[in-house]
Scaffold this motif. Structure first.
Motif, PDB file in Angstrom:
ATOM      1  N   LYS A 161       0.847  -1.201   0.000  1.00  0.00           N
ATOM      2  CA  LYS A 161       0.000   0.000   0.000  1.00  0.00           C
ATOM      3  C   LYS A 161       0.877   1.243   0.000  1.00  0.00           C
ATOM      4  O   LYS A 161       1.844   1.338   0.771  1.00  0.00           O
ATOM      5  CB  LYS A 161      -0.903   0.008   1.244  1.00  0.00           C
ATOM      6  N   GLU A 162       0.549   2.183  -0.856  1.00  0.00           N
ATOM      7  CA  GLU A 162       1.275   3.452  -0.868  1.00  0.00           C
ATOM      8  C   GLU A 162       0.596   4.425   0.083  1.00  0.00           C
ATOM      9  O   GLU A 162      -0.590   4.709  -0.037  1.00  0.00           O
ATOM     10  CB  GLU A 162       1.307   4.043  -2.275  1.00  0.00           C
ATOM     11  N   ILE A 163       1.353   4.920   1.031  1.00  0.00           N
ATOM     12  CA  ILE A 163       0.841   5.876   2.010  1.00  0.00           C
ATOM     13  C   ILE A 163       1.786   7.070   2.077  1.00  0.00           C
ATOM     14  O   ILE A 163       2.990   6.905   2.282  1.00  0.00           O
ATOM     15  CB  ILE A 163       0.701   5.221   3.403  1.00  0.00           C
ATOM     16  N   LYS A 164       1.235   8.238   1.834  1.00  0.00           N
ATOM     17  CA  LYS A 164       2.017   9.480   1.830  1.00  0.00           C
ATOM     18  C   LYS A 164       3.198   9.399   0.868  1.00  0.00           C
ATOM     19  O   LYS A 164       4.305   9.830   1.173  1.00  0.00           O
ATOM     20  CB  LYS A 164       2.497   9.816   3.243  1.00  0.00           C
ATOM     21  N   LEU A 204       4.588   0.845   1.194  1.00  0.00           N
ATOM     22  CA  LEU A 204       4.767   0.037   2.390  1.00  0.00           C
ATOM     23  C   LEU A 204       4.364  -1.402   2.104  1.00  0.00           C
ATOM     24  O   LEU A 204       3.388  -1.648   1.401  1.00  0.00           O
ATOM     25  CB  LEU A 204       3.909   0.580   3.545  1.00  0.00           C
ATOM     26  N   ARG A 205       5.115  -2.340   2.643  1.00  0.00           N
ATOM     27  CA  ARG A 205       4.753  -3.755   2.566  1.00  0.00           C
ATOM     28  C   ARG A 205       4.699  -4.301   3.985  1.00  0.00           C
ATOM     29  O   ARG A 205       5.636  -4.126   4.758  1.00  0.00           O
ATOM     30  CB  ARG A 205       5.763  -4.543   1.736  1.00  0.00           C
ATOM     31  N   ARG A 206       3.607  -4.954   4.307  1.00  0.00           N
ATOM     32  CA  ARG A 206       3.426  -5.500   5.639  1.00  0.00           C
ATOM     33  C   ARG A 206       2.894  -6.920   5.562  1.00  0.00           C
ATOM     34  O   ARG A 206       2.020  -7.222   4.755  1.00  0.00           O
ATOM     35  CB  ARG A 206       2.457  -4.628   6.463  1.00  0.00           C
ATOM     36  N   ALA A 207       3.419  -7.791   6.408  1.00  0.00           N
ATOM     37  CA  ALA A 207       2.998  -9.191   6.441  1.00  0.00           C
ATOM     38  C   ALA A 207       1.997  -9.393   7.577  1.00  0.00           C
ATOM     39  O   ALA A 207       2.243  -8.947   8.711  1.00  0.00           O
ATOM     40  CB  ALA A 207       4.200 -10.100   6.632  1.00  0.00           C
ATOM     41  N   TYR A 208       0.884 -10.074   7.274  1.00  0.00           N
ATOM     42  CA  TYR A 208      -0.136 -10.358   8.286  1.00  0.00           C
ATOM     43  C   TYR A 208      -0.560 -11.814   8.192  1.00  0.00           C
ATOM     44  O   TYR A 208      -0.899 -12.312   7.116  1.00  0.00           O
ATOM     45  CB  TYR A 208      -1.354  -9.446   8.106  1.00  0.00           C
ATOM     46  N   GLY A 265      -5.812 -10.438  11.001  1.00  0.00           N
ATOM     47  CA  GLY A 265      -5.995  -9.514  12.118  1.00  0.00           C
ATOM     48  C   GLY A 265      -4.915  -8.452  12.070  1.00  0.00           C
ATOM     49  O   GLY A 265      -3.736  -8.771  11.908  1.00  0.00           O
ATOM     50  N   VAL A 266      -5.308  -7.189  12.193  1.00  0.00           N
ATOM     51  CA  VAL A 266      -4.347  -6.083  12.134  1.00  0.00           C
ATOM     52  C   VAL A 266      -4.454  -5.241  13.400  1.00  0.00           C
ATOM     53  O   VAL A 266      -5.495  -4.621  13.657  1.00  0.00           O
ATOM     54  CB  VAL A 266      -4.590  -5.196  10.897  1.00  0.00           C
ATOM     55  N   LYS A 267      -3.379  -5.226  14.169  1.00  0.00           N
ATOM     56  CA  LYS A 267      -3.334  -4.409  15.377  1.00  0.00           C
ATOM     57  C   LYS A 267      -2.602  -3.102  15.087  1.00  0.00           C
ATOM     58  O   LYS A 267      -1.555  -3.108  14.435  1.00  0.00           O
ATOM     59  CB  LYS A 267      -2.619  -5.166  16.495  1.00  0.00           C
ATOM     60  N   LYS A 268      -3.140  -2.008  15.549  1.00  0.00           N
ATOM     61  CA  LYS A 268      -2.529  -0.705  15.311  1.00  0.00           C
ATOM     62  C   LYS A 268      -1.258  -0.575  16.135  1.00  0.00           C
ATOM     63  O   LYS A 268      -1.293  -0.548  17.366  1.00  0.00           O
ATOM     64  CB  LYS A 268      -3.504   0.417  15.677  1.00  0.00           C
ATOM     65  N   GLY A 271       1.209   4.678   9.494  1.00  0.00           N
ATOM     66  CA  GLY A 271       1.600   3.514   8.715  1.00  0.00           C
ATOM     67  C   GLY A 271       0.389   2.714   8.273  1.00  0.00           C
ATOM     68  O   GLY A 271      -0.754   3.162   8.382  1.00  0.00           O
ATOM     69  N   PHE A 272       0.627   1.489   7.798  1.00  0.00           N
ATOM     70  CA  PHE A 272      -0.490   0.699   7.279  1.00  0.00           C
ATOM     71  C   PHE A 272      -1.449   0.262   8.373  1.00  0.00           C
ATOM     72  O   PHE A 272      -2.665   0.274   8.177  1.00  0.00           O
ATOM     73  CB  PHE A 272       0.005  -0.534   6.519  1.00  0.00           C
ATOM     74  N   SER A 273      -0.930  -0.145   9.531  1.00  0.00           N
ATOM     75  CA  SER A 273      -1.844  -0.613  10.578  1.00  0.00           C
ATOM     76  C   SER A 273      -2.754   0.514  11.063  1.00  0.00           C
ATOM     77  O   SER A 273      -3.916   0.282  11.412  1.00  0.00           O
ATOM     78  CB  SER A 273      -1.062  -1.211  11.748  1.00  0.00           C
ATOM     79  N   ASP A 274      -2.237   1.748  11.064  1.00  0.00           N
ATOM     80  CA  ASP A 274      -3.059   2.913  11.395  1.00  0.00           C
ATOM     81  C   ASP A 274      -4.140   3.103  10.331  1.00  0.00           C
ATOM     82  O   ASP A 274      -5.322   3.298  10.633  1.00  0.00           O
ATOM     83  CB  ASP A 274      -2.169   4.155  11.489  1.00  0.00           C
TER      84      ASP A 274
END
Length: 349
Positions: free
Chosen positions: A46-49, A53-57, A71-74, A79-82
Motif C-alpha cells: 500500500k502506498e501511504i504518503k 509500504l509492505r506489511r505481512a499479516y 488480524g491487524v493491530k494498530k 503507517g499501514f496498521s493505522d
C-alpha cells in the motif's frame, strides 16, 4: 514470484479498540493462487504518503474458506496498521501477495494433540491452526495459553469463546492478563509457572505432538526454555516472531569495500555494485529490482535467496535452519556481503 493481486475488502470487524479483522473476497480466478496452509501469512502492499509500504499479516481463517481473514493491530501512526484501523473501508481494494510462510500445521489422519502459546496479535495464525486441528479429526485436542493486557485488548476474544463452547471437550483455553484481574483469566504475563500450570497440572496426562509459539521474542524464548526443561524435543517446538528484536548494538562490524553483485529474480539476471556496509536487500531494492520482501526485519521469510557464489553474513536469523544455512540460503533483509563478488538466486528456494 513477487506478484501482487488486487483483492476487495469484503468485511471489516472491530476486534478491540486498537485492532480489526479484515476479510478479503477471493475471486474464482485467484482461488488457486491463494490456497494456503494454516499458519501462513499474506503480504499487503500500500502506498501511504507517497511511500510504498509492505506489511505481512498472518491468516486467521481456515484453508477451507473461499475468503481470507487477517488480524491487524494498530502499532504505528501514519503507517499501514493505522490506515487499516481508521481509514480502510469495506469495498476498498488492496494489493496482496499470495500466502507464504513456514509456521504451519499440515493435517493428517492421525490423532493429534497440540498446545499453543500466544501473546497479543500473535494469536492470528494460532486461530487458523486451532480451527484446522479441531476440524481435522474428532479426537484432536488443542490447548491454548493466550496473554494480553486485558480482556478488552484481547483479539478474537469472542471467536475463542465460541470455539470453547463448540469444542468443550477438545479445546481448552487459558487467558492470562497482565494489567487487569478477572475470575475467568489468570493474572500476569506468560511465564514458566503458566506453562507448567497448563501442561503439568491441567493436562498432565496428555501427550502433545507439537507446540506452536507466536508473539514477542522474550515470550518465545521463555516458553521454549520451559518446554525443553520438561524434556520436550526441539523438533516439536515451532515458533514465529511478531516483532524483531532491536539489535543495533549487537550488529557485527561491516566490512569495508565494494561487492560486485549478480541477482536472479523471475528468470532475469541483474548486475550492480554495492557497498559491503549495505544490507543486500536494501541494495537490491535501490536498483529497482522487483525482489520479494515483506517485513524487512527478519521476521517473515519472504526475502529468502540462495547464495550461488561468494559469501554473505546475516545480522540475525530466527527462521532458517542450520541445514538451510549450510545449503547457502540467506535472509537478504539481514545479510551483508563478505566477498568481492556475490551471486544470489531468489528463484532457487
Amino acid at each position: 514470484m513477487s506478484d501482487f493481486y488486487t483483492l476487495k475488502v469484503k468485511h471489516i470487524k472491530k476486534l478491540t479498540p486498537s485492532s480489526v479483522a479484515i476479510t478479503f473476497d477471493i475471486p474464482k480466478d485467484y482461488i488457486q493462487n491463494f490456497q494456503f496452509e494454516s499458519g501462513q501469512y499474506i503480504t499487503i502492499k500500500k502506498e501511504i504518503k507517497g511511500k510504498e509500504l509492505r506489511r505481512a499479516y498472518s491468516i486467521s481463517s481456515c484453508p477451507k474458506k473461499d475468503a481470507i481473514t487477517i488480524g491487524v493491530k494498530k502499532v504505528d501512526r501514519g503507517g499501514f496498521s493505522d490506515f487499516a484501523n481508521s481509514k480502510l473501508q469495506e469495498g476498498d481494494t488492496l494489493e496482496v501477495m499470495p500466502p507464504e510462510g513456514r509456521f504451519t500445521f499440515v493435517t493428517t489422519e492421525a490423532q493429534k494433540n497440540i498446545a499453543a502459546f500466544a501473546a497479543g496479535s500473535g494469536i492470528t495464525p494460532i486461530m487458523s491452526i486451532a480451527k484446522t486441528v479441531l476440524d481435522a479429526n474428532p479426537k484432536n485436542k488443542f490447548v491454548l495459553v493466550y496473554g494480553n493486557k486485558s480482556e478488552e485488548e484481547t483479539m478474537f476474544y469472542t471467536d475463542l469463546v465460541k470455539l470453547q463452547l463448540e469444542y468443550s471437550d477438545r479445546f481448552f483455553i487459558y487467558f492470562t492478563n497482565s494489567e487487569t484481574k478477572s475470575e475467568s483469566s489468570l493474572f500476569g504475563r506468560i511465564d514458566t509457572s503458566t506453562v507448567n500450570y497448563a501442561l503439568k497440572n491441567k493436562h498432565k496426562d496428555v501427550h502433545f505432538d507439537a507446540f506452536y509459539l507466536c508473539g514477542p521474542e522474550p515470550m518465545i524464548h521463555l516458553v521454549t526454555d520451559t518446554l525443553k526443561e520438561n524434556d520436550i524435543s526441539k523438533d516439536k517446538i515451532h515458533f514465529e516472531l511478531f516483532t524483531a528484536t532491536e539489535i543495533k548494538d549487537e550488529m557485527p562490524v561491516a566490512a569495508n569495500g565494494e561487492t560486485q553483485v549478480e541477482v536472479v529474480v523471475d528468470d532475469e539476471t541483474f548486475s550492480f555494485t554495492m557497498d559491503k556496509k549495505m544490507i543486500v536487500l536494501d541494495a537490491v531494492l535501490k536498483e529497482n529490482i522487483d525482489a520479494p520482501y515483506s517485513c524487512q526485519g527478519g521476521v517473515c521469510s519472504s526475502c529468502i535467496a540462495k547464495v550461488t557464489e561468494g559469501n554473505a553474513e546475516m545480522v540475525q536469523n530466527q527462521i532458517l535452519t542450520d541445514g538451510e544455512i549450510e545449503d547457502g540460503f540467506i535472509l537478504t533483509c539481514q545479510a551483508r556481503a563478505l566477498t568481492p563478488t556475490l551471486k544470489i538466486d531468489y528463484d532457487d528456494v
